[in-house]
Design a protein around this motif. Structure first.
Motif, PDB file in Angstrom:
ATOM      1  N   GLY A  82       0.857  -1.304  -0.069  1.00 49.77           N
ATOM      2  CA  GLY A  82       0.153  -0.122   0.079  1.00 49.77           C
ATOM      3  C   GLY A  82       0.883   1.235   0.065  1.00 49.77           C
ATOM      4  O   GLY A  82       1.998   1.212   0.375  1.00 49.77           O
ATOM      5  N   ASP A  83       0.279   2.213  -0.248  1.00 54.09           N
ATOM      6  CA  ASP A  83       0.913   3.591  -0.447  1.00 54.09           C
ATOM      7  C   ASP A  83       0.468   4.737   0.566  1.00 54.09           C
ATOM      8  O   ASP A  83       0.692   5.852   0.408  1.00 54.09           O
ATOM      9  N   TRP A  84      -0.526   4.257   1.564  1.00 53.43           N
ATOM     10  CA  TRP A  84      -0.935   5.150   2.212  1.00 53.43           C
ATOM     11  C   TRP A  84      -1.056   4.813   3.718  1.00 53.43           C
ATOM     12  O   TRP A  84      -1.081   3.631   3.988  1.00 53.43           O
ATOM     13  N   ALA A  85      -1.066   5.679   4.779  1.00 51.13           N
ATOM     14  CA  ALA A  85      -1.347   5.372   6.183  1.00 51.13           C
ATOM     15  C   ALA A  85      -2.290   6.468   6.570  1.00 51.13           C
ATOM     16  O   ALA A  85      -2.044   7.693   6.461  1.00 51.13           O
ATOM     17  N   ALA A  86      -3.394   6.369   7.372  1.00 48.78           N
ATOM     18  CA  ALA A  86      -4.223   7.304   8.020  1.00 48.78           C
ATOM     19  C   ALA A  86      -4.066   7.581   9.422  1.00 48.78           C
ATOM     20  O   ALA A  86      -3.871   6.679  10.070  1.00 48.78           O
ATOM     21  N   VAL A  87      -3.720   8.774   9.634  1.00 47.14           N
ATOM     22  CA  VAL A  87      -3.481   9.168  10.997  1.00 47.14           C
ATOM     23  C   VAL A  87      -5.052   9.598  11.576  1.00 47.14           C
ATOM     24  O   VAL A  87      -5.830  10.660  11.084  1.00 47.14           O
ATOM     25  N   VAL A  88      -5.550   8.872  12.745  1.00 46.71           N
ATOM     26  CA  VAL A  88      -6.867   9.154  13.062  1.00 46.71           C
ATOM     27  C   VAL A  88      -6.764   9.324  14.696  1.00 46.71           C
ATOM     28  O   VAL A  88      -6.025   8.761  15.443  1.00 46.71           O
ATOM     29  N   ASP A  89      -7.653  10.523  14.834  1.00 43.88           N
ATOM     30  CA  ASP A  89      -8.018  10.909  16.384  1.00 43.88           C
ATOM     31  C   ASP A  89      -8.599   9.547  17.176  1.00 43.88           C
ATOM     32  O   ASP A  89      -9.636   9.428  16.709  1.00 43.88           O
ATOM     33  N   ARG A  90      -8.010   8.889  18.101  1.00 37.80           N
ATOM     34  CA  ARG A  90      -8.674   7.579  18.591  1.00 37.80           C
ATOM     35  C   ARG A  90      -9.801   8.114  19.775  1.00 37.80           C
ATOM     36  O   ARG A  90     -10.328   7.222  20.065  1.00 37.80           O
ATOM     37  N   SER A  91     -10.011   9.537  19.920  1.00 38.27           N
ATOM     38  CA  SER A  91     -11.081   9.873  20.752  1.00 38.27           C
ATOM     39  C   SER A  91     -12.181  10.138  19.881  1.00 38.27           C
ATOM     40  O   SER A  91     -13.426   9.771  20.204  1.00 38.27           O
ATOM     41  N   SER A  92     -12.180  10.677  18.965  1.00 40.55           N
ATOM     42  CA  SER A  92     -13.429  11.102  18.018  1.00 40.55           C
ATOM     43  C   SER A  92     -13.721  10.394  16.681  1.00 40.55           C
ATOM     44  O   SER A  92     -14.563  10.221  16.192  1.00 40.55           O
TER      45      SER A  92
END
Length: 366
Positions: A82-92
């Motif tokens: 893959g060519d992506w990685a998603a940064v996610v807020d783990r609270s919202s």
């Protein structure tokens, strides 16, 4: 096709990201990639009691997830190559940004934060040369890529810090791939699996454990690190033989395979997709989605404990009780598996059975 970062983030503005339950302060939470009933790829945070905190759309199938020790960020890596990685807020559940691998590199599905949370390390492929690299990303600079170090092997996959040190243990799977050819093995018959202990600050290799020509098809993929610095590792075998698939490696690089009866080994179909330790660090669970089996060992005695059947089982993480694991399936929901009795208890009263769960589950909050 490469994911366009701006278009994806704009599309998420209208995506469903909504809490479905109010989590108790002492409730253990997990996180995993999954696909919903409409075929949308997501990352979800949930409890073993069956509540879903959020489920957020992803650009494609996710693989593993790493958690920041210094912020609310978690990073979901694309399934290899893959060519992506998603940064996610783990609270919202909000997607903060999308990291893109640079030209000439692709992700291998795994990464880890530095102990202080300032850097993100990602296992990657130098496509032209077929060599593994550790991509280095500066969290404070919006996850911009600031360098790379060698992994001293081909096809690096999972990685883990050794307790009490600044060294990373990296599972070099030995498989060379190219996104132009999907998941095709480009070096069949010439794989070079290894476990490398490296200093991510300098790229220096401290120890490298190889498995010899007779086990060159034993692709080492996943790790579970114990508090004492010993790690369980899980493999997939490319070939007609039937070697053992789960092993242990000590801090000094001494590796040995864990034995199980041939009849049970055959049921794993030469494929282990994930491995975990229970909360006490004593028991090991290894899952085979191809075989539809979870296998268990006692790490201290190296005694084999048996199998528990679950179709397409892969994700595994420690449950709050010692000796118990949360296991996830691509088509059969979730279970709580007791290692020594092989019991599988359904996670009841939940919405979790409506998702097809991907390869890994991680503990979000103990």
């Amino acid at each position: 096709m490469r994911i366009d970062r701006r278009s994806f983030l704009l599309a998420l503005a209208g995506s469903f990201v909504a809490p479905a339950f109010a989590s108790a302060a002492d409730e253990r939470l997990y996180v995993s990639s999954c696909t919903d009933a409409k075929g949308v790829n997501r990352v979800a945070v949930f409890s073993a009691e069956g509540g879903v905190m959020f489920s957020t759309a992803l650009p494609d199938r996710g693989h593993d997830i790493t958690l920041s020790p210094a912020s609310n960020d978690l990073v979901v890596f694309a399934r290899r190559p893959g060519d992506w990685a998603a940064v996610v807020d783990r609270s919202s559940g909000n997607v903060r940004t999308l990291i893109r691998s640079p030209e000439g590199r692709h992700f291998y599905g795994h990464g880890i934060y530095s102990r202080d949370g300032r850097l993100l390390y990602a296992t990657e492929n130098d496509i032209a040369n077929g060599k593994g690299v550790l991509g280095v990303y500066d969290v404070g600079a919006g996850y911009s890529r600031v360098g790379e170090q060698p992994t001293h092997g081909i096809g690096p996959h999972d990685l883990a810090f050794v307790p009490g040190s600044e060294f990373l243990l990296i599972a070099n799977g030995g498989i060379r791939t190219d996104p132009a050819n999907g998941r095709e093995i480009m070096n069949a018959g010439r794989m070079e699996p290894s476990l490398a202990l490296i200093d991510p600050r300098t790229g220096e290799v401290k120890n490298k454990t190889e498995f010899g020509k007779e086990l060159s098809g034993l692709s080492i993929r996943h790790l579970a690190m114990a508090p004492d610095g010993e790690a369980a590792f899980a493999c997939q075998f490319e070939g007609e033989d039937m070697p053992q698939l789960v092993g242990l490696i000590s801090k000094d690089g001494r590796a040995r395979m864990l034995e199980m009866p041939d009849e049970d080994l055959a049921r794993l179909d030469n494929y282990v997709g994930s491995v975990a330790l229970d909360g006490g660090g004593r028991l090991i669970a290894a899952t085979s989605p191809r075989g539809g089996m979870a296998a268990f060992w006692d790490r201290e005695t190296e005694k084999y404990l048996g199998l528990a059947p679950l179709p397409d089982v892969c994700g595994v993480a420690a449950a709050p009780e010692s000796g118990v694991f949360l296991v996830t399936s691509g088509n059969a929901g979730m279970r709580l598996a007791t290692a020594e009795s092989h019991d599988l208890a359904r996670v009841s009263g939940s919405d979790l059975d409506s998702y097809m769960w991907d390869n890994h589950a991680e503990i979000l909050r103990s």
